[in-house]
Design a protein around this motif. Structure first.
Motif, PDB file in Angstrom:
ATOM      1  N   THR A   1      33.650  87.057  17.901  1.00 51.03           N
ATOM      2  CA  THR A   1      32.308  86.541  18.203  1.00 51.03           C
ATOM      3  C   THR A   1      32.378  85.065  18.564  1.00 51.03           C
ATOM      4  O   THR A   1      31.751  84.611  19.532  1.00 51.03           O
TER       5      THR A   1
ATOM      6  N   ASN B   1      34.954  83.526  19.714  1.00 49.90           N
ATOM      7  CA  ASN B   1      35.607  83.402  21.024  1.00 49.90           C
ATOM      8  C   ASN B   1      34.635  83.662  22.160  1.00 49.90           C
ATOM      9  O   ASN B   1      34.644  82.956  23.182  1.00 49.90           O
ATOM     10  N   ARG B   2      33.787  84.718  21.955  1.00 47.68           N
ATOM     11  CA  ARG B   2      32.798  84.987  23.003  1.00 47.68           C
ATOM     12  C   ARG B   2      31.821  83.828  23.145  1.00 47.68           C
ATOM     13  O   ARG B   2      31.462  83.429  24.267  1.00 47.68           O
ATOM     14  N   GLU B   3      31.357  83.294  22.005  1.00 52.30           N
ATOM     15  CA  GLU B   3      30.450  82.156  22.065  1.00 52.30           C
ATOM     16  C   GLU B   3      31.128  80.955  22.717  1.00 52.30           C
ATOM     17  O   GLU B   3      30.519  80.234  23.514  1.00 52.30           O
TER      18      GLU B   3
ATOM     19  N   GLU C   1      33.642  81.078  24.832  1.00 52.22           N
ATOM     20  CA  GLU C   1      33.775  81.348  26.258  1.00 52.22           C
ATOM     21  C   GLU C   1      32.458  81.104  26.983  1.00 52.22           C
ATOM     22  O   GLU C   1      32.444  80.554  28.095  1.00 52.22           O
ATOM     23  N   ALA C   2      31.352  81.519  26.344  1.00 49.86           N
ATOM     24  CA  ALA C   2      30.049  81.295  26.973  1.00 49.86           C
ATOM     25  C   ALA C   2      29.764  79.799  27.102  1.00 49.86           C
ATOM     26  O   ALA C   2      29.274  79.328  28.138  1.00 49.86           O
ATOM     27  N   ARG C   3      30.083  79.047  26.017  1.00 54.02           N
ATOM     28  CA  ARG C   3      29.855  77.602  26.078  1.00 54.02           C
ATOM     29  C   ARG C   3      30.759  76.944  27.117  1.00 54.02           C
ATOM     30  O   ARG C   3      30.324  76.052  27.848  1.00 54.02           O
TER      31      ARG C   3
ATOM     32  N   ALA D   1      31.990  78.399  29.742  1.00 50.80           N
ATOM     33  CA  ALA D   1      31.464  78.762  31.066  1.00 50.80           C
ATOM     34  C   ALA D   1      30.249  77.913  31.415  1.00 50.80           C
ATOM     35  O   ALA D   1      30.097  77.452  32.560  1.00 50.80           O
ATOM     36  N   GLU D   2      29.383  77.701  30.393  1.00 54.45           N
ATOM     37  CA  GLU D   2      28.195  76.875  30.632  1.00 54.45           C
ATOM     38  C   GLU D   2      28.587  75.448  30.975  1.00 54.45           C
ATOM     39  O   GLU D   2      28.059  74.852  31.929  1.00 54.45           O
TER      40      GLU D   2
END
Length: 626
Positions: free
Chosen positions: A399, A401-403, A405-407, A409-410
């Motif tokens: 979770t 890592n996904r967060e 990755e999202a940050r 990417a943002e």
């Protein structure tokens, strides 16, 4: 007596066995459990404490003995060899193959029928073969039995206060007894071996996790507890030990206490956290784990029974207290995982208490060591909790890592947007600077020359050829500005080739021969349009001076590398009449031209060398390689 199953038993034994089986059924640990068949005939046995290796004579001091005989009660503090004997009647010896089955004998036993040895459990010398948990089964050779009365002698070798004794033997046809023996062998020996191997594998796996995650002590506690448990349960099935019995007993009993205390450490760590008094409690656990083997060793074989009982009680009280305290903390925190773990721990404590009381003679010997059967639910429960914790940790990491990755990417999108805006701003800034540069160059070069040409035409005093020369120079300067805008990728040869293409026709028209000795040069840094224009104007000025003032017939343009100085050198050499180089921007014909050339060379980080004499002039432009 008639033929049939012969056994010595009691109602207390049957009741206790039923209780054990009900408990195991409720726990659903196993699908079935061996049951002792109802006795067919009741017999009376006799015993005799005699260290002889053959059955004592009938005239010896035999005394009546009820079975089961627990030496911890009937012969406390006494070891050695005890002989048991009893008679049984058989009507037809040839009707079947008969066998004798000893459900429990400790430590070792041998069976004689009608004075002849039919089977032994192993060595009777130190260290004695350990058959205390292993059922013994011997076939009676055909022809040894006789119609009517037959006599059985059983030799038992045991140690003082180490659970010596004998339960009631069974004699019956092999077809009737073998199934019960095999069932008991599975539940007591094979299952213990299988469980030990599985628990060793689980323990090694948990220790590998702990090595990778030293901060999570629960994995280490459980891993070492698993290995100690596997060693402790090895005593259930290992018959021939490699060390004297005392050291084996010391190791086995220490392993049990270490296992119990490590589980208590695991429970407190899992449920209680890091409060100060919990740390003191854990320290006391470690102290007990050291004291147990030390006191066993110092006390020696004579004190082993007393010390074992003392440490059993102490460990039971300490572990129970720690479990209760952890249970209270877990209840307050509503930690259901910890609650499940502690409940399983209490179940294990209860089973261990049963085994201790049975071996101590305080309850009837029901031939079942419950602690072995508590291991599967205990280790499965703890293993499930640790595995669940590990899986949840992995899920949290995924979770995060996904967060992340999202940050990322943002932030990457924001950086790309900022970069695009910055690139656009830099592009606009570069365009503005380039526009201003072009305006300055056009004003200083082409603009000035056009004004001179216009003034000459308006004055009417300048010859057309002179005006044409001014316009030609204006065009050359305009071409220089255009050439400086061409991308050359730091390639100076392309720049020189363009200059040669434009100037060589003019040189030939003036009667001059151009020798081109330009060689390959490495890429030069900082060849921006501004710097390119400076270089072109230096070279054009040098060639224009030759055309106007030198009276030369030969011009040589060459390039080379000066490795010592770290420069690329461009030389323009003519064979004209030469001149005296000015020291400043005075009134010498070439004063201002040479000065401008030096300033342009310095603007690109280079140097300009002028060497002139009667045989001609050499102008060398040095450009930095790095």
């Amino acid at each position: 007596m008639d033929s049939g199953r012969i056994v010595q038993t009691s109602s207390a034994e049957r009741g206790s066995g039923l209780f054990v089986r009900l408990v195991l059924a409720v726990l659903a640990v196993f699908a079935a459990f061996p049951a002792t068949a109802a006795p067919a005939t009741r017999i009376v046995s006799e015993s005799l404490h005699d260290n002889s290796e053959v059955p004592p004579p009938d005239a010896a001091a035999w005394s009546p003995q009820a079975l089961p005989d627990n030496w911890n009660i009937s012969r406390r503090g006494i070891g050695g060899t005890v002989w048991y004997r009893f008679d049984f009647r058989i009507a037809d010896p040839g009707a079947a193959v008969y066998a004798i089955y000893l459900p429990r004998v400790s430590m070792n036993g041998a069976v004689y029928v009608n004075g002849l040895l039919i089977g032994s459990g192993g060595s009777f010398n130190e260290p004695v073969a350990r058959n205390w948990n292993r059922p013994l089964y011997f076939l009676i050779p055909p022809g040894l039995l006789k119609e009517g009365i037959n006599r059985v002698h059983i030799r038992v070798r045991g140690y003082p206060d180490l659970d010596g004794g004998l339960t009631a033997p069974l004699i019956d046809a092999d077809s009737a007894l073998s199934g019960e023996y095999e069932s008991e062998l599975f539940w007591r020996i094979i299952l213990a071996q299988t469980t030990s191997l599985l628990i060793v594998a689980v323990g090694i796996f948990m220790l590998m996790l702990w090595i990778r995650r030293r901060q999570d002590a629960a994995f280490g506690y459980f891993g070492f507890a698993s290995l100690l448990w596997a060693f402790y349960t090895a005593d259930l099935y290992v018959r021939d030990i490699p060390v004297p019995t005392f050291y084996w007993e010391l190791a086995i009993r220490s392993a049990f206490h270490g296992f119990a205390l490590l589980l208590a450490l695991f429970a407190t760590d899992y449920a209680a956290g890091s409060a100060r008094w919990w740390r003191w409690l854990r320290t006391s656990f470690w102290g007990m784990m050291i004291l147990v083997p030390v006191t066993f060793f110092l006390g020696g074989p004579g004190a082993l029974f007393v010390l074992s009982n003392f440490w059993h009680v102490a460990t039971f009280l300490v572990v129970s207290g720690a479990s209760i305290a952890a249970l209270v903390v877990a209840w307050r925190r509503r930690s259901w995982e910890a609650l499940i773990l502690i409940v399983i721990g209490f179940l294990t404590i209860a089973f261990a208490l049963h085994d201790v009381l049975m071996k101590g003679g305080w309850i009837a010997d029901d031939r079942v060591n419950l602690l072995m059967y508590a291991a599967p639910p205990l280790f499965l429960g703890i293993g499930w909790l640790l595995t669940d914790r590990f899986i949840r940790t992995l899920a949290e990491v995924e979770t995060l890592n996904r967060e992340l990755e999202a940050r990322v990417a943002e932030k990457s999108a924001a950086l790309e947007a900022n970069y695009s805006r910055l690139a656009q701003a830099e592009k606009l800034h570069a365009l503005a600077e380039e526009r201003q540069r072009l305006m300055r160059d056009m004003h200083d070069g082409v603009g000035g020359q056009l004004i001179t040409a216009l003034a000459a035409l308006e004055g009417g005093r300048t010859a057309p050829a002179a005006v044409a020369q001014i316009v030609r120079e204006c065009i050359d300067d305009l071409r220089l500005v255009i050439d400086s805008m061409e991308p050359i990728d730091d390639d100076l040869l392309a720049l020189l080739g363009s200059l040669r293409y434009r100037l060589e026709p003019r040189l030939k028209a003036a009667g001059m021969r151009l020798v081109w000795q330009v060689r390959e040069l490495p890429p030069l840094p900082n060849l921006t349009p501004r710097n390119v224009l400076h270089i072109l104007r230096v070279l054009q000025e040098a060639l224009t001076n030759v055309l106007k003032h030198a009276g030369a017939t030969l011009i040589t343009v060459s390039t080379k590398i000066d490795s010592d100085a770290g420069k690329a050198l461009i030389s323009v050499v003519d064979d004209g009449r030469g001149f005296v180089p000015a020291t400043g921007d005075g009134d010498h014909p070439r004063g201002r031209g040479i000065g401008n050339m030096r300033r342009r060379a310095e603007a690109v980080g280079g140097t300009l060398a002028v060497d002139s004499g009667p045989q001609g002039t050499r102008i060398t432009l040095g450009l930095p390689l790095r």
